[in-house]
Design an enzyme around this catalytic site. Sequence first.
Site, PDB file in Angstrom:
ATOM      1  N   LYS A 197     -14.158   6.062  46.515  1.00  0.00           N
ATOM      2  CA  LYS A 197     -13.690   4.946  47.334  1.00  0.00           C
ATOM      3  C   LYS A 197     -14.865   3.987  47.388  1.00  0.00           C
ATOM      4  O   LYS A 197     -15.842   4.203  48.115  1.00  0.00           O
ATOM      5  CB  LYS A 197     -13.299   5.420  48.734  1.00  0.00           C
ATOM      6  CG  LYS A 197     -12.913   4.309  49.710  1.00  0.00           C
ATOM      7  CD  LYS A 197     -11.491   3.858  49.526  1.00  0.00           C
ATOM      8  CE  LYS A 197     -11.070   2.887  50.634  1.00  0.00           C
ATOM      9  NZ  LYS A 197      -9.686   2.416  50.483  1.00  0.00           N
ATOM     10  N   HIS A 226      -8.686   5.248  56.248  1.00  0.00           N
ATOM     11  CA  HIS A 226      -9.484   4.394  57.127  1.00  0.00           C
ATOM     12  C   HIS A 226      -9.718   5.000  58.503  1.00  0.00           C
ATOM     13  O   HIS A 226      -9.996   4.265  59.456  1.00  0.00           O
ATOM     14  CB  HIS A 226      -8.806   3.030  57.275  1.00  0.00           C
ATOM     15  CG  HIS A 226      -8.701   2.255  55.999  1.00  0.00           C
ATOM     16  ND1 HIS A 226      -9.787   1.663  55.411  1.00  0.00           N
ATOM     17  CD2 HIS A 226      -7.648   2.018  55.189  1.00  0.00           C
ATOM     18  CE1 HIS A 226      -9.412   1.070  54.290  1.00  0.00           C
ATOM     19  NE2 HIS A 226      -8.113   1.265  54.137  1.00  0.00           N
ATOM     20  N   HIS A 276      -1.036   6.705  54.457  1.00  0.00           N
ATOM     21  CA  HIS A 276      -1.937   5.825  53.717  1.00  0.00           C
ATOM     22  C   HIS A 276      -3.129   5.408  54.575  1.00  0.00           C
ATOM     23  O   HIS A 276      -4.285   5.513  54.143  1.00  0.00           O
ATOM     24  CB  HIS A 276      -1.180   4.585  53.260  1.00  0.00           C
ATOM     25  CG  HIS A 276      -2.006   3.663  52.414  1.00  0.00           C
ATOM     26  ND1 HIS A 276      -2.153   3.820  51.065  1.00  0.00           N
ATOM     27  CD2 HIS A 276      -2.737   2.563  52.755  1.00  0.00           C
ATOM     28  CE1 HIS A 276      -2.953   2.868  50.596  1.00  0.00           C
ATOM     29  NE2 HIS A 276      -3.316   2.088  51.596  1.00  0.00           N
TER      30      HIS A 276
END
Length: 481
Positions: A414, A366, A351
């Site tokens: 995103k 990220h 994730h």
Amino acid sequence: MSNYAMNASVEAFYRSIFADLTVDREEAEDLVEFFTEANPPPDKIVWLRATAFRIGCEFLTDDADNNTALLRAINAIVHAVEKSRMAPREMENTDAFEEDKVSEFLTNIFSDLSVDQEENAELVAFFAEENSPPIDKLIFTRASAFRIGCDFLGDDRDTNVQLLKCINVVVHAFEITCLLPRPYMLQMEVPEEMSIASIGLDSSIEKAVQHLWDLDVNRLEQGTDYVLNVQGGKKPFWKEDEADDPLFTSVDTKQFRSRPTYKAFYALLDNYVAQTGVSEKVTDTERSEIRTFLRAIMETGPMQFCHKYCQANAQNIPSDKDGFMKLLHKIWFALYRRSRGGREDSSGFEHVFIGEIKGGKVSGFHNWVQLYMEEKKGDLDYRGYIRPRSNRDAQTNDDDSILTLQFNWNGIEKAVGTSFIGTSPEFEMALYTICFLVGGEDNYVTLDTGVDIFDLNIRCYRMGSNQIGTSFPEAKSHYEE
């Protein structure tokens, strides 16, 4: 010692060595002592050697004796790096080693002053299989690259720069084949003034995060290792694409292959299915890649500090490295269910670092290396940075180490995501691990990157009680120094 301080210290030291182009016995001992005290992690060894050649090029002249002395001085530096930071690798068939074969082979390599991919593979095969040097011939073998290289010094600088590049490639092949980095040990304990008991949780986390940043000597350098092009800014709800060009103008991807933690991290990027609800299948190869990654990051300052800090400030943290690695595996890599349906379809690592698609939206994602790799493949479209909330904030620019941005991944948006840029895999793993094991959901810190000051909230959310659901930086304010 911070990454910037270590780089500056090493480059200044090399220039002082090259100033008179002689390395006597005392200076040779000083070299070994310098590298021992600097205590660079394994990922820094290639940089230390390559920098000796790069700085050495500054001292090339049209005098043959001068350039011969320069090669000897570079050899002395490489010898000190190997003596202080590396150890012999166990080799087979060393009884058949012949010195003359080394000279003949290297003479052929230097003949055209270039080493292509095929010749590089031949170099590795030569040292590993065809003429493996025994321990007492390691110094001779590496020094032969410099000795034979002297025969190819030319009358013009361009020729000699190319020769130095060739020698560096030969020495690199020798080192990765015949030597191993020595085990790394962080030479510090967590100071009492950094403990939660002394200064409270918020201040302790902030000091720990700043110390992690300063320990990240494996961080890549903007303008040297990568070049950004942030282009236009936007609000999250704006539909316009404010960036016609890619975010990354260039990245030196050799760093992903030559630095152990980057190499191990890179191997993990293709192990996951982005869509939630689809079961993740972990193969034996992927399990091995995870173990390799955990071993690699535990040989670095940020992760060893993370271990010590967590042990000093949290309960039930294993004191031994193997026990801590098992804990890391559990919180980061153990699979769990992120979507309904009963399938183990996610993990904290997937994730945070790789990204997922859930409910028609990009979730997580990220990490800057993943951003670059997906953009390079054409699967990610950078659409601009997110404008600061306040006019008092510094403007986003190409040298920022933290970037809030918008992008489409495989056609899915995103709207807002924040990532560190240029940081090493071990820095981010250490940062988020500390926030998970010691901190809370919101961890407010002020980080001085050496160029800018960022007020951040390192968000960290759990999946159940003992696994990472997500963790990422949120930029609250940004000031230029």
